[in-house]
Design an enzyme around this catalytic site. Sequence first.
Site, short mmCIF file in Angstrom:
data_model
loop_
_atom_site.label_atom_id
_atom_site.label_comp_id
_atom_site.label_asym_id
_atom_site.label_seq_id
_atom_site.Cartn_x
_atom_site.Cartn_y
_atom_site.Cartn_z
N CYS B 87 41.56 71.02 49.67
CA CYS B 87 42.49 72.09 50.02
C CYS B 87 42.44 73.21 48.98
O CYS B 87 41.47 73.94 48.90
CB CYS B 87 43.89 71.52 50.21
SG CYS B 87 45.01 72.64 51.06
N HIS B 196 43.29 66.40 53.74
CA HIS B 196 43.70 65.66 52.55
C HIS B 196 43.43 64.16 52.64
O HIS B 196 44.29 63.40 53.08
CB HIS B 196 45.19 65.88 52.31
CG HIS B 196 45.53 67.25 51.86
ND1 HIS B 196 45.82 67.56 50.54
CD2 HIS B 196 45.63 68.42 52.55
CE1 HIS B 196 46.07 68.86 50.44
NE2 HIS B 196 45.97 69.41 51.64
N GLU B 198 43.50 62.08 50.29
CA GLU B 198 44.39 61.33 49.38
C GLU B 198 45.72 60.99 50.03
O GLU B 198 46.48 60.18 49.50
CB GLU B 198 44.60 62.12 48.08
CG GLU B 198 45.63 63.24 48.12
CD GLU B 198 45.15 64.51 48.81
OE1 GLU B 198 44.13 64.47 49.52
OE2 GLU B 198 45.82 65.56 48.66
#
Lengths: 767, 225
Positions: B87, B196, B198
């Site tokens: 990002c 994302h 994560e």
Amino acid sequence: MTTDAGTASERVSTTIDTVKRAVDTPGLAQPWAELGLKRDEYDRIREILGRRPTGAELAMYSVMWSEHCSYKSSKVHLRQFGEKAPPSDALLVGIGENAGVVDVGQGYAVTFKVESHNHPSYVEPYQGAATGVGGIVRDILAMGARPVAVMDPLRFGAADHPDTRRVLPGVVAGVGGYGNCLGLPNIGGEVVFDPCYQGNPLVNALCVGVMRHEDIHLAKASGVGNKVILYGARTGGDGIGGVSVLASETFADPSAAGTRPAKRPAVQVGDPFQEKLLIECTLEVFREKLVVGIQDLGGAGLSCATSELASAGSGGMRVELDSVPLRDATLSPEEILMSESQERMCAVVEPDKVERFLEICEKWDVLATVIGEVTDGDRLEIHWRGEQIVDVPPRTVAHEGPVYQRPYARPVWQDALQADDPAKLSRPGTPEELREAVLSLVASPNQASKSWITSQYDRYVLGNTVLAQPEDSGMIRVDEETNLGVALATDGNGRYAKLDPYTGAQLALAEAYRNVAASGATPLAVTNCLNFGSPEDPAAMWQFAEACRGLADACLALGTPVTGGNVSFYNQTGEVAIHPTPVVGVLGVIDDVTRRTPMGFTGEGDLLFLLGDTREELGGSAWSEVAHGHLGGLPPAVDLDRERLLAEVLVAGSRDGMLDAAHDLSDGGLVQALVESCLRGGLGARIVLPEGTDPFVALFSESTGRAVVAVPRSEELRFTDMCRARGLPATRIGVVDGDSLDVQGQFSIGLGELREASESTIPALLG
Amino acid sequence: MTARIGVVTFPGSLDDRDARRAVQLAGAEPVALWHRDKDLRQVDAVVLPGGFSYGDYLRAGAIARFSPVMETVIAGARDGLPVLGICNGFQVLCESHLLPGALTRNDHLHFVCRDQRLRIENATTAWTSSYRPDQEIVIPLKNGEGGYVADERTLDMLEAEGRVVARYLELNPNGSRRDIAGVTNEAGNVVGLMPHPEHAVESLTGPGLDGLGFFTSVLKRLVNA
């Protein structure tokens, strides 16, 4: 226009209104009325000081004695939240601090609070909403906690009104823009449309934070010689008079007219990046135990922070106002004291820790300045250009403001409103009419999916979001090892409260309480944001008094104390007030977040049970609004013992693994809950309404104390035995199955059609 | 030996804790790196996390690329250090010219947060070798400036060289050219990704575990090296 104004400093030096000058010129006319003070309030200030106030003192008293800061009209009613507080071991810090603090076990404490930013958000939707988020986050931070999530209960005018298209996207972008940039997940809230909010939207913001017990910080200045440090953003001219009616020209030297920047906006401008740095920096100074007391700067800015810190502490305080870093060098001392520039905090620090404190601020690129110190006196003294401009007993500014017993009276129209029974409204009679009624309910702006709005908020950041909207509550994991967590829900129904404010406030609490329990968490404590019309209107004041009484009684009955909150008055356009809108937030704790109960139907073949009793209760209902634009009669009855029992069953069912899904019943009744759970989980349901019931009432009534649960077949006996043993009615109404909502003998609607109805409304109006 | 994976914190980084958690769950040792520090503390790979570095008031990533830590990261990346930009990290990598193209405001002008389906188009980079070619995954996406743009020649080149790492499926959430969700450099050690991973490393808090592969990929490569 003058031509001989001289330099700025010369000009100021000749016009400083010092304490000495105030003594020497007792008869000087002062703009107390323009500052929103009443004659008797001004007289009282003179009496307290034994002289006329200086301009700076007048500025401080006027903002601190404003309704917003002093709670002068609400105080006598808010006392009930303390007086009727249920005995609770969980409350570590109660009402009166920046936010209440609740023990959630394992050494963790949680602080949470909801606040309003209604008026600024109408004037300037984006910044009003953004700084609303910023303000509540600093309140939570000031308690010593790391903010971990936000929620936003929002109310707007009619969904199809052109001005809603102006206000709503701005508010949503502001909430998102600030919260997303701050790195706080947005986990819930509400979006409600009603024409009563057309000229007065409600923008409430809630923040929750987590800390260890030993990290709790309070807003007090103690320890003679300790330094007062202002840190964060520079002080500018924005937001001056945000909490009062100050025109900043009032204090200006007339000879300076035209040489100063134009009057700045009364709505503050937010900088979420600065706030993010402020959070990390503040948590680091907490970690190193560098802070004796701390206060955030919100409404009334430095006036509030200095007087509250000094008032709550043991000594006095002396401040050198010249040290305050400014964005605009032409600000007068009065303006500096009243500025509501965002992203500022004020800390009290022992002298030998100042150096380290400043180092940490420097690490985070946060500007920090010693602006004063704690003294052994009992006065708050402020100096400017070497002269004393403030010398007041701080308690009289911060905590001993005026208190009013405003007259209140039940409005003359209340009886007629309650007599306007929805029983007379025509109802869907045939299966086809019922089907149509369901589809128009599901597609109505208040019941429709709000994902167009909530998908503009980051719900993932920090990696601890277990549940987020549209789930019944937002749930956050507190400890990654033990899986301890907290759940939060906010609710409010202005339509119910308009019909009966006492019951309406209780219904708001009952719904939030039920929502928390439906997720599997045990409700612990309450915060509230009380949005009402003018306290000077006896009818609005009656609504407020009734709502407070109702909420306090219900908190006592449910064993959930109020830990703090906020009152917002004057929510009206001209003479017309909004519906009385008490918004209630409930915090719950869950020992193991992996046991949480989601709302979506995901277990094919699961049995569906309706918990609780259904009566014919349609007053203030979503159906009466959608089908007839009707508001009348009485709201659903409240049964708090039943709410408690229901919550116990929902929590036990979650803990013992008996529930695959649970969803509370509220606006729109059983059918709305079924639709939401089907769409959320992606599975349909086959429903058999109990024998002898009126299908319309069974589907659309809004009786409280109810929930629908999905129970795996293997758990059926265990679950029904539990309900029977505890005395909670559990009626088997069907099974999770297929790809439609099939109410047998009545109608069937495919999930695709339901989804289209639910999800297309808001984008069509606002997208 | 456990691989050490650094996660840079810029002022305004938001997903740095999440990235460190993901590194840990993948079995590596997360190392916090500070934007003012040129020292990479002997890490074996670097993650530039999501957020709004320095507020991103100018242009996302435009200031971060000049930070002291980026000097070392840029030099390391040119020498083969695995770097993943997520990002805002992707934006920083583009601003640093480690990756071609740029990220612009979403075409619909709103911030968007959703569970996004992707196809892994290149499963040979340092950060994607745990995936099968053409594997479909769902991970969260959340951005306001995620529209990937580059001139046609660059896009053609990226396609021809297999440097499109991941593509959006079902719905293009931000107007990215050719549905591009992530790209890699020529050597395959630097990857930029708008969604994302994560946030998809625990089933409790994400849409699933599909994001873990980015972190196990680099670990596998480091351990085998």
